[in-house]
Design a protein around this motif. Sequence first.
Motif, PDB file in Angstrom:
ATOM      1  N   GLN A   1      63.154 -48.434 -39.116  1.00  0.00           N
ATOM      2  CA  GLN A   1      64.491 -48.264 -39.145  1.00  0.00           C
ATOM      3  C   GLN A   1      65.437 -48.854 -37.993  1.00  0.00           C
ATOM      4  N   ILE A   2      64.657 -48.370 -36.784  1.00  0.00           N
ATOM      5  CA  ILE A   2      65.327 -48.927 -35.636  1.00  0.00           C
ATOM      6  C   ILE A   2      65.321 -50.794 -35.464  1.00  0.00           C
ATOM      7  N   ALA A   3      63.803 -51.241 -36.217  1.00  0.00           N
ATOM      8  CA  ALA A   3      63.743 -52.606 -35.817  1.00  0.00           C
ATOM      9  C   ALA A   3      64.459 -53.266 -36.647  1.00  0.00           C
ATOM     10  N   GLN A   4      65.016 -52.644 -38.072  1.00  0.00           N
ATOM     11  CA  GLN A   4      65.451 -53.282 -39.285  1.00  0.00           C
ATOM     12  C   GLN A   4      67.113 -53.272 -38.507  1.00  0.00           C
ATOM     13  N   THR A   5      67.561 -52.249 -37.980  1.00  0.00           N
ATOM     14  CA  THR A   5      68.893 -51.976 -37.469  1.00  0.00           C
ATOM     15  C   THR A   5      69.362 -53.380 -36.252  1.00  0.00           C
ATOM     16  N   ASN A   6      68.080 -53.444 -35.435  1.00  0.00           N
ATOM     17  CA  ASN A   6      68.207 -54.272 -34.116  1.00  0.00           C
ATOM     18  C   ASN A   6      68.615 -55.567 -34.819  1.00  0.00           C
ATOM     19  N   ARG A   7      67.672 -56.037 -35.936  1.00  0.00           N
ATOM     20  CA  ARG A   7      67.623 -57.315 -36.567  1.00  0.00           C
ATOM     21  C   ARG A   7      68.859 -57.749 -37.016  1.00  0.00           C
TER      22      ARG A   7
ATOM     23  N   THR B   1      61.309 -57.098 -33.823  1.00  0.00           N
ATOM     24  CA  THR B   1      60.613 -56.491 -33.199  1.00  0.00           C
ATOM     25  C   THR B   1      58.847 -56.587 -33.477  1.00  0.00           C
ATOM     26  N   MET B   2      58.264 -56.661 -32.543  1.00  0.00           N
ATOM     27  CA  MET B   2      56.864 -56.718 -32.765  1.00  0.00           C
ATOM     28  C   MET B   2      56.088 -55.216 -32.523  1.00  0.00           C
ATOM     29  N   PHE B   3      55.229 -55.212 -33.327  1.00  0.00           N
ATOM     30  CA  PHE B   3      54.618 -53.546 -32.989  1.00  0.00           C
ATOM     31  C   PHE B   3      53.203 -53.937 -32.709  1.00  0.00           C
ATOM     32  N   LEU B   4      52.650 -53.182 -31.707  1.00  0.00           N
ATOM     33  CA  LEU B   4      51.188 -53.006 -31.528  1.00  0.00           C
ATOM     34  C   LEU B   4      50.693 -51.951 -31.788  1.00  0.00           C
ATOM     35  N   THR B   5      49.484 -51.756 -32.502  1.00  0.00           N
ATOM     36  CA  THR B   5      49.165 -50.473 -32.800  1.00  0.00           C
ATOM     37  C   THR B   5      48.402 -49.913 -31.623  1.00  0.00           C
TER      38      THR B   5
ATOM     39  N   LYS C   1      70.255 -59.751 -25.489  1.00  0.00           N
ATOM     40  CA  LYS C   1      71.215 -60.776 -25.492  1.00  0.00           C
ATOM     41  C   LYS C   1      71.465 -61.457 -23.950  1.00  0.00           C
ATOM     42  N   GLU C   2      71.815 -60.452 -23.184  1.00  0.00           N
ATOM     43  CA  GLU C   2      72.119 -60.578 -21.860  1.00  0.00           C
ATOM     44  C   GLU C   2      70.665 -61.401 -21.195  1.00  0.00           C
ATOM     45  N   LYS C   3      69.672 -61.060 -21.355  1.00  0.00           N
ATOM     46  CA  LYS C   3      68.634 -61.526 -20.842  1.00  0.00           C
ATOM     47  C   LYS C   3      68.033 -62.659 -21.461  1.00  0.00           C
ATOM     48  N   ASN C   4      68.608 -63.016 -22.685  1.00  0.00           N
ATOM     49  CA  ASN C   4      68.092 -64.111 -23.557  1.00  0.00           C
ATOM     50  C   ASN C   4      66.623 -64.015 -23.872  1.00  0.00           C
ATOM     51  N   ILE C   5      66.342 -62.859 -24.440  1.00  0.00           N
ATOM     52  CA  ILE C   5      64.930 -62.407 -24.772  1.00  0.00           C
ATOM     53  C   ILE C   5      65.190 -61.963 -26.300  1.00  0.00           C
ATOM     54  N   HIS C   6      64.136 -62.590 -27.141  1.00  0.00           N
ATOM     55  CA  HIS C   6      64.483 -62.402 -28.540  1.00  0.00           C
ATOM     56  C   HIS C   6      63.313 -61.397 -29.474  1.00  0.00           C
ATOM     57  N   VAL C   7      62.289 -60.992 -28.546  1.00  0.00           N
ATOM     58  CA  VAL C   7      61.355 -60.173 -29.141  1.00  0.00           C
ATOM     59  C   VAL C   7      61.481 -58.711 -28.421  1.00  0.00           C
ATOM     60  N   ALA C   8      61.332 -57.565 -29.038  1.00  0.00           N
ATOM     61  CA  ALA C   8      61.110 -56.421 -28.267  1.00  0.00           C
ATOM     62  C   ALA C   8      59.703 -55.972 -28.992  1.00  0.00           C
ATOM     63  N   ILE C   9      58.949 -55.116 -28.023  1.00  0.00           N
ATOM     64  CA  ILE C   9      57.699 -54.648 -28.161  1.00  0.00           C
ATOM     65  C   ILE C   9      57.719 -53.234 -28.456  1.00  0.00           C
ATOM     66  N   ARG C  10      57.162 -52.653 -29.332  1.00  0.00           N
ATOM     67  CA  ARG C  10      57.072 -50.985 -29.581  1.00  0.00           C
ATOM     68  C   ARG C  10      55.599 -50.794 -30.210  1.00  0.00           C
ATOM     69  N   GLY C  11      55.298 -49.577 -29.636  1.00  0.00           N
ATOM     70  CA  GLY C  11      53.938 -49.109 -29.807  1.00  0.00           C
ATOM     71  C   GLY C  11      53.731 -48.147 -30.961  1.00  0.00           C
ATOM     72  N   LEU C  12      52.939 -48.302 -31.916  1.00  0.00           N
ATOM     73  CA  LEU C  12      52.725 -47.383 -33.109  1.00  0.00           C
ATOM     74  C   LEU C  12      51.445 -46.442 -32.969  1.00  0.00           C
ATOM     75  N   ARG C  13      51.769 -45.294 -33.051  1.00  0.00           N
ATOM     76  CA  ARG C  13      50.667 -44.414 -32.963  1.00  0.00           C
ATOM     77  C   ARG C  13      50.235 -43.898 -34.403  1.00  0.00           C
ATOM     78  N   ALA C  14      51.278 -43.490 -35.340  1.00  0.00           N
ATOM     79  CA  ALA C  14      50.854 -42.970 -36.487  1.00  0.00           C
ATOM     80  C   ALA C  14      52.123 -43.118 -37.467  1.00  0.00           C
ATOM     81  N   ILE C  15      51.908 -42.823 -38.793  1.00  0.00           N
ATOM     82  CA  ILE C  15      52.828 -42.891 -39.686  1.00  0.00           C
ATOM     83  C   ILE C  15      54.257 -42.369 -39.274  1.00  0.00           C
ATOM     84  N   THR C  16      54.253 -41.288 -38.721  1.00  0.00           N
ATOM     85  CA  THR C  16      55.488 -40.707 -38.098  1.00  0.00           C
ATOM     86  C   THR C  16      56.031 -41.639 -37.143  1.00  0.00           C
ATOM     87  N   ASP C  17      55.510 -42.165 -36.057  1.00  0.00           N
ATOM     88  CA  ASP C  17      56.284 -43.507 -35.521  1.00  0.00           C
ATOM     89  C   ASP C  17      56.896 -44.437 -36.444  1.00  0.00           C
TER      90      ASP C  17
END
Length: 168
Positions: A100-106, A115-119, A78-94
């Motif tokens: 859960q974190i993405a939904q909480t943040n939203r 949150t945008m995920f890159l595999t 919010k402070e940075k006025n940025i609306h997208v977080a990137i996270r990397g996904l390796r496996a189903i465990t990630d």
Amino acid sequence: MTAAIYPGSFDPVTYGHLDIIRRAAEIFDELTVSVLNNKTKTPLFSVEERVKMLEEATKDLPNVTIDSFSGLLIDYAKEKNIHVAIRGLRAITDFEYELQIAQTNRKFSGGDLDTMFLTTSLEYAYLSSSTVKEIASFNGDISQCVPDFVAKLIYEKYGLKDRSYYEQ
Ligand code: ADP
């Protein structure tokens, strides 16, 4: 202008992180990679050291900025006025944890932070900072996992000389 934050511990940065950074930097005009100062974890590298390593490893990417933050990602974004977080996904465990974190943040940002995920690229699917640290602590070869200058710094932390010293 499109902008995103890639938050993480980056203790230390690996080729897996760098792959996500490169790909996100092609999608967004500005990418801020931000080291989370997480008081509940005991890191190998200080926040300052992690920031420096990321700066060095991304110096050829003009639209990437390195920063650090503590506290909640939604407040920092919010402070940075940025609306997208990137996270990397390796496996189903990630995925389970990240979802859960993405939904909480939203939810807690009032829909302001998505949150945008890159595999992961397949060659880095196995790679994590903790595995790299474990291999290095036994003086194993981590040259396929992190840039050379990072490998050197990791070995130093474990009181070991860089492997190339023994291989000469
Ligand atoms: P965390 O932020 O969960 O403490 P890291 O700093 O290790 O963990 O990772 C930051 C982000 O990068 C996370 O979204 C993680 O899933 C992702 N990541 C880590 N290693 C890889 C990899 N090899 N390939 C793709 N994404 C990765």
